[in-house]
Structures are given as C-alpha cells and as structure tokens.
Design a protein around this motif. Structure first.
Motif, PDB file in Angstrom:
ATOM      1  N   VAL A  62       0.866  -1.179   0.000  1.00  0.00           N
ATOM      2  CA  VAL A  62       0.000   0.000   0.000  1.00  0.00           C
ATOM      3  C   VAL A  62       0.902   1.229   0.000  1.00  0.00           C
ATOM      4  O   VAL A  62       1.678   1.436   0.929  1.00  0.00           O
ATOM      5  CB  VAL A  62      -0.945   0.002   1.223  1.00  0.00           C
ATOM      6  N   LEU A  63       0.791   2.029  -1.067  1.00  0.00           N
ATOM      7  CA  LEU A  63       1.662   3.181  -1.235  1.00  0.00           C
ATOM      8  C   LEU A  63       0.839   4.458  -1.342  1.00  0.00           C
ATOM      9  O   LEU A  63      -0.209   4.470  -1.975  1.00  0.00           O
ATOM     10  CB  LEU A  63       2.499   3.024  -2.510  1.00  0.00           C
ATOM     11  N   THR A  64       1.328   5.522  -0.723  1.00  0.00           N
ATOM     12  CA  THR A  64       0.689   6.826  -0.819  1.00  0.00           C
ATOM     13  C   THR A  64       1.531   7.714  -1.725  1.00  0.00           C
ATOM     14  O   THR A  64       2.709   7.416  -1.977  1.00  0.00           O
ATOM     15  CB  THR A  64       0.565   7.485   0.571  1.00  0.00           C
ATOM     16  N   VAL A  65       0.956   8.804  -2.203  1.00  0.00           N
ATOM     17  CA  VAL A  65       1.713   9.754  -3.005  1.00  0.00           C
ATOM     18  C   VAL A  65       2.872  10.278  -2.168  1.00  0.00           C
ATOM     19  O   VAL A  65       2.691  10.690  -1.025  1.00  0.00           O
ATOM     20  CB  VAL A  65       0.809  10.920  -3.474  1.00  0.00           C
ATOM     21  N   GLY A  66       4.061  10.227  -2.711  1.00  0.00           N
ATOM     22  CA  GLY A  66       5.252  10.706  -2.011  1.00  0.00           C
ATOM     23  C   GLY A  66       5.947   9.662  -1.161  1.00  0.00           C
ATOM     24  O   GLY A  66       7.005   9.937  -0.598  1.00  0.00           O
ATOM     25  N   THR A  92       4.445   8.472  -7.273  1.00  0.00           N
ATOM     26  CA  THR A  92       3.811   9.720  -7.697  1.00  0.00           C
ATOM     27  C   THR A  92       2.301   9.569  -7.790  1.00  0.00           C
ATOM     28  O   THR A  92       1.612  10.472  -8.246  1.00  0.00           O
ATOM     29  CB  THR A  92       4.373  10.217  -9.049  1.00  0.00           C
ATOM     30  N   GLU A  93       1.799   8.411  -7.368  1.00  0.00           N
ATOM     31  CA  GLU A  93       0.366   8.165  -7.279  1.00  0.00           C
ATOM     32  C   GLU A  93       0.132   7.174  -6.152  1.00  0.00           C
ATOM     33  O   GLU A  93       1.030   6.428  -5.777  1.00  0.00           O
ATOM     34  CB  GLU A  93      -0.193   7.629  -8.599  1.00  0.00           C
ATOM     35  N   ALA A  94      -1.073   7.203  -5.607  1.00  0.00           N
ATOM     36  CA  ALA A  94      -1.433   6.226  -4.572  1.00  0.00           C
ATOM     37  C   ALA A  94      -1.739   4.898  -5.246  1.00  0.00           C
ATOM     38  O   ALA A  94      -2.282   4.857  -6.353  1.00  0.00           O
ATOM     39  CB  ALA A  94      -2.645   6.717  -3.787  1.00  0.00           C
TER      40      ALA A  94
END
Length: 114
Positions: A62-66, A92-94
């Motif tokens: 699970v990745l968030t922007v930044g 650079t995107e969720a």
C-alpha cells in the motif's frame, strides 16, 4: 569538456544475467534503471535512471503519493522499503492493496538496503 562520456540520465551497461526486456527494471551493481530496449546477457543496454515510470507493484503493498519505494529484484516489482530491497525513488500516485502497478519517480542514485 574533453572528459564527458554521457549525460547520466541514460547509462549504457552490460545486460544482467538472464538478459532484460524493454521497459523492465534491473539492478546492475548499485545502479537501478529501466531498460530502453531488450538485450541478451552481456549485451550493451541503455538504462534510464531518472524519470517517472509505471512499474509493476507488489499486490499487497500500500503506497501513498510521495512514499519512498524500493525495487524487489527477486519479484521484479516495486514494494515498500525493506531488507534486501533497492531504494529507487518515490510513488507519484497512490496504489492500494490489489493494484498491480504504480507510477514511480526514479531518484537516479540508490544503494541496496542492509
């Protein structure tokens, strides 16, 4: 400059063991990049080390922007930083659980995590 070799955002190196497909991520030594074209093992290949690329992502990550991201060379995908993963840049995107790819801005300079 008489000593200039190349700009550095694209680096020409020998393709890694097993060769490489166009658009595939690869670690060669302490350099991570995206192959500009397919190459058999040992053939010269151009690796992009800077830019934003859509890359395969570990399904459960699970990745968030930044968020800082890393390359898992055994799975050939982007994941959260961790032992044995190679830091490559930021998302650079969720991208949540079940999403199979993510846009990543490559840093150009990284080292393998301990």
């Amino acid at each position: 400059m008489k000593n200039h070799i190349q700009k550095g955002d694209i680096i020409t190196l020998p393709a890694p063991a097993g060769g490489i497909a166009s658009g595939e991520g690869a670690i060669i030594g302490n350099i991570f990049g995206i192959a500009a074209f397919a190459a058999a093992v040992g053939e010269p290949v151009e690796l992009a080390t800077i830019g934003v690329y859509q890359l395969p992502k570990a399904t459960a990550a699970v990745l968030t922007v930044g968020a800082r991201v890393a390359w898992d060379n055994s799975a050939k995908n982007i994941n959260v930083p961790g032992t044995g993963r190679f830091p490559v840049g930021i998302a650079t995107e969720a991208a949540g659980n079940g999403i199979t790819s993510v846009a990543v801005r490559l840093d150009g300079v990284s080292t393998v995590a301990a």
